[in-house]
Each structure stands twice: as structure tokens, then as C-alpha cells.
Design a protein around this motif. Structure first.
Motif, short mmCIF file in Angstrom:
data_model
loop_
_atom_site.label_atom_id
_atom_site.label_comp_id
_atom_site.label_asym_id
_atom_site.label_seq_id
_atom_site.Cartn_x
_atom_site.Cartn_y
_atom_site.Cartn_z
N MET A 182 0.82 -1.22 0.00
CA MET A 182 0.00 0.00 0.00
C MET A 182 0.85 1.27 0.00
SD MET A 182 -3.14 0.44 -0.26
CE MET A 182 -3.55 2.06 -0.90
N LEU A 183 1.88 1.30 0.80
CA LEU A 183 2.70 2.52 0.89
C LEU A 183 4.14 2.28 0.42
CD1 LEU A 183 1.64 4.22 4.26
CD2 LEU A 183 1.00 4.86 1.94
N SER A 184 4.34 1.28 -0.41
CA SER A 184 5.72 0.93 -0.78
C SER A 184 6.43 2.00 -1.59
CB SER A 184 5.75 -0.42 -1.50
OG SER A 184 4.85 -0.42 -2.59
N GLY A 185 5.66 2.96 -2.15
CA GLY A 185 6.30 4.07 -2.87
C GLY A 185 6.87 5.10 -1.90
N TRP A 186 6.20 5.27 -0.76
CA TRP A 186 6.64 6.24 0.26
C TRP A 186 7.50 5.58 1.31
CZ3 TRP A 186 1.69 9.58 1.74
CH2 TRP A 186 1.32 10.34 0.61
N ILE A 207 -5.24 8.02 -8.54
CA ILE A 207 -4.90 8.70 -7.28
C ILE A 207 -3.63 8.13 -6.66
CG2 ILE A 207 -5.67 9.12 -4.91
CD1 ILE A 207 -8.52 9.35 -5.95
N ASP A 208 -3.60 6.80 -6.46
CA ASP A 208 -2.48 6.20 -5.74
C ASP A 208 -1.20 6.08 -6.58
OD1 ASP A 208 -3.99 6.01 -3.50
OD2 ASP A 208 -4.39 3.87 -3.65
N HIS A 209 -1.35 5.67 -7.84
CA HIS A 209 -0.16 5.44 -8.66
C HIS A 209 0.38 6.73 -9.28
CE1 HIS A 209 -1.95 1.14 -9.49
NE2 HIS A 209 -1.71 1.37 -8.22
N HIS A 210 -0.53 7.52 -9.84
CA HIS A 210 -0.09 8.67 -10.63
C HIS A 210 -0.05 9.98 -9.84
CE1 HIS A 210 0.04 6.48 -14.46
NE2 HIS A 210 -0.99 5.81 -13.97
N LEU A 255 -0.94 11.60 7.43
CA LEU A 255 -0.73 11.78 5.99
C LEU A 255 -0.86 10.43 5.28
CD1 LEU A 255 0.13 13.72 3.70
CD2 LEU A 255 2.50 13.05 4.16
N ASN A 256 -0.24 9.38 5.88
CA ASN A 256 -0.34 8.04 5.30
C ASN A 256 -1.79 7.55 5.29
OD1 ASN A 256 2.40 7.97 4.93
ND2 ASN A 256 2.82 6.86 6.83
N ALA A 257 -2.48 7.80 6.41
CA ALA A 257 -3.87 7.37 6.50
C ALA A 257 -4.73 8.08 5.45
CB ALA A 257 -4.42 7.65 7.91
N ALA A 258 -4.48 9.37 5.27
CA ALA A 258 -5.24 10.12 4.27
C ALA A 258 -4.95 9.60 2.87
CB ALA A 258 -4.89 11.60 4.37
N ALA A 259 -3.70 9.24 2.62
CA ALA A 259 -3.33 8.72 1.30
C ALA A 259 -4.00 7.38 1.03
CB ALA A 259 -1.81 8.58 1.21
N VAL A 260 -4.03 6.53 2.04
CA VAL A 260 -4.66 5.21 1.88
C VAL A 260 -6.17 5.37 1.64
CG1 VAL A 260 -5.23 3.05 3.08
CG2 VAL A 260 -2.91 3.95 3.18
N ALA A 261 -6.77 6.34 2.32
CA ALA A 261 -8.22 6.53 2.23
C ALA A 261 -8.63 7.39 1.03
CB ALA A 261 -8.74 7.17 3.51
N ALA A 262 -7.67 8.00 0.35
CA ALA A 262 -7.99 8.99 -0.69
C ALA A 262 -8.97 8.51 -1.77
CB ALA A 262 -6.70 9.51 -1.32
N PRO A 263 -8.82 7.28 -2.30
CA PRO A 263 -9.75 6.87 -3.36
C PRO A 263 -11.17 6.61 -2.87
CG PRO A 263 -7.74 5.52 -3.39
CD PRO A 263 -7.76 6.28 -2.09
N LEU A 264 -11.33 6.36 -1.58
CA LEU A 264 -12.63 5.92 -1.06
C LEU A 264 -13.77 6.93 -1.27
CD1 LEU A 264 -11.48 4.15 2.21
CD2 LEU A 264 -12.19 3.10 0.06
N PRO A 265 -13.57 8.23 -0.98
CA PRO A 265 -14.68 9.17 -1.21
C PRO A 265 -15.13 9.21 -2.67
CG PRO A 265 -12.97 10.20 0.11
CD PRO A 265 -12.42 8.90 -0.36
#
Lengths: 164, 67
Positions: free
Chosen positions: A37-41, A109-112, B42-52
Motif C-alpha cells: 500500500m505505501l511501498s512508494g513512500w 490517485i495512488d499510482h499517478h 498523511l499516510n492514513a489520508a493517502a490510503v483513504a484517498a480513493p474511497l470518497p
């Protein structure tokens, strides 16, 4: 008279989003381990970073579980209220739309946009990120075509209506 | 019967957690440190970002258009 509703499609779509999330998490994160999940950061370089990523993977899976549960709830509510039939086309098309949407939104969102991870983390941002998006777009399009070709009212585009 | 009652009581106390072998290992301490570091939210927000966005898509499809 059969009341036509979009509830069954929304239910199938939500379950499709969950299926897409579980596929990503189970196949890419856990079995192939091409990214986390966070392997890029937080690059996976040792046991501590791998286990920390595992926690974030778990939170992501938990969120997908909630989305899937919401889909089951929507399907139950639609069935209980008699809001249109869950035809095979609606079910399969909705799954594909949901899964494709997951790939597109998560990929963008996550990749790009954020770069929290990439499909093949060893390469960083690569062609595989675009393959992931293309795969999602293809599923979304296929699902939309299936639903659109379904029986009248499978995906109403206008106001709520009734069919004989 | 006592054994049956003992299970939920033990499960609700902190005892089993304190007895956890791996919870206090150097690895788990490192994981907690990394997990709850300054960028946790910040990490939590990034993980949750696609959900909304995904939730909004479901809501838009589920909503019946007005007559």
C-alpha cells in the motif's frame, strides 16, 4: 407493472469495487508481492518496513470489506423493496463497472497523483501503471455495454419510469 | 460453565495482550514506531484517498433521478 430502479446496479457496482480491491490486495500485495500500500513512500527493505506496509494493506482491505458489505446491503434493500430485478446483465455489468472504476480511481490517485505505490514497485512509475488504467477502462466500458444492452430499464438514463 | 464465563472475561482484560510474545519484540516495536511516526495521518489520508470518489460514484448511481 414493474418499477425500474438503479439500486440493483449500484449494489453490483459496489460489490465490483470490493472485488477489484480484494483482487489487487490479494494478488498484487500478498501473493505476488509486487507492491504494497505505501511501498512508494515507505520502501520495503526489511522486515519492519514490510510489516508496516502490511498494516496499511490490512486497513485498505478493511475499507474494501466495508464497501463490499455496503453492496450486499444495497442488494438486500433493492430486493426487499422490489426495486427492479437483479438480472444477469445488471450483475455482471455492475461487477465490471465497479471493478473497472476501482482500477481507474485507485490507479489515478495512488499510482499517478500521490505515488504511494506503483504496480511494479521495483520499476517505480512504469508502463504497468498505464496497463492497470487501461485494464480498468476496458472493464468499465465492457460493463457499461453489457448493462446498456440489457433488458429495458436495466440502467435507466432518464427519470424513474415504469415498464409493463 | 466457569470456563465458558472465563473466556469473555479474559478476552476483555489486558492480560492476553500483555502475554503476547511477538507484541514486544524489537520488530514489533519498530513497526509501531514507523506506523505512528509523524506522518501517520498523511499516510492514513493517502490510503483513504480513493474511497470518497468510489463512494460518490455508488451514491450517484444509486440515486433515483427526480421526476
Amino acid at each position: 407493472m414493474v418499477t425500474v430502479s438503479r439500486q440493483p446496479l449500484a449494489a453490483a457496482m459496489a460489490i465490483g469495487i470490493g472485488l477489484g480491491g480484494f483482487f489487487d490486495g490479494i494478488i498484487f500485495h500478498q501473493i505476488l508481492q509486487v507492491h504494497n500500500m505505501l511501498s512508494g513512500w515507505l520502501p520495503v527493505t526489511d522486515l519492519v518496513s514490510a510489516k508496516t506496509n502490511m498494516v496499511w494493506d490490512g486497513l485498505f482491505h478493511a475499507a474494501m470489506w466495508v464497501v463490499t458489505l455496503a453492496g450486499v446491503g444495497l442488494a438486500w434493500r433493492a430486493g426487499r423493496r422490489g426495486d427492479g430485478a437483479m438480472t444477469t446483465r445488471t450483475l455482471v455489468g455492475g461487477f465490471l463497472i465497479g471493478w473497472g472504476l476501482f482500477n481507474l480511481v485507485e490507479g489515478l490517485i495512488d499510482h499517478h497523483l500521490l505515488g504511494v505505490h506503483h504496480v511494479y514497485e521495483a520499476m517505480g512509475a512504469s508502463i504497468w501503471d498505464f496497463v492497470f488504467l487501461g485494464w480498468g477502462a476496458a472493464m468499465l466500458l465492457a460493463g457499461w455495454l453489457i448493462v446498456r444492452r440489457g433488458p429495458a430499464g436495466a440502467m435507466p438514463t432518464g427519470p424513474r419510469r415504469t415498464a409493463p | 460453565m466457569r470456563r465458558v464465563l472465563a473466556f469473555p472475561v479474559l478476552a476483555l482484560t489486558a492480560g492476553p495482550a500483555a502475554a503476547c510474545n511477538i507484541c514486544h519484540s524489537p520488530t514489533s516495536l519498530g513497526v509501531r514506531h514507523l506506523l505512528f511516526s509523524h506522518d501517520f495521518w498523511l499516510n492514513a489520508a493517502a490510503v483513504a484517498a480513493p474511497l470518497p470518489v468510489l463512494a460518490l460514484a455508488i451514491v450517484l448511481v444509486a440515486r433515483e433521478p427526480r421526476r
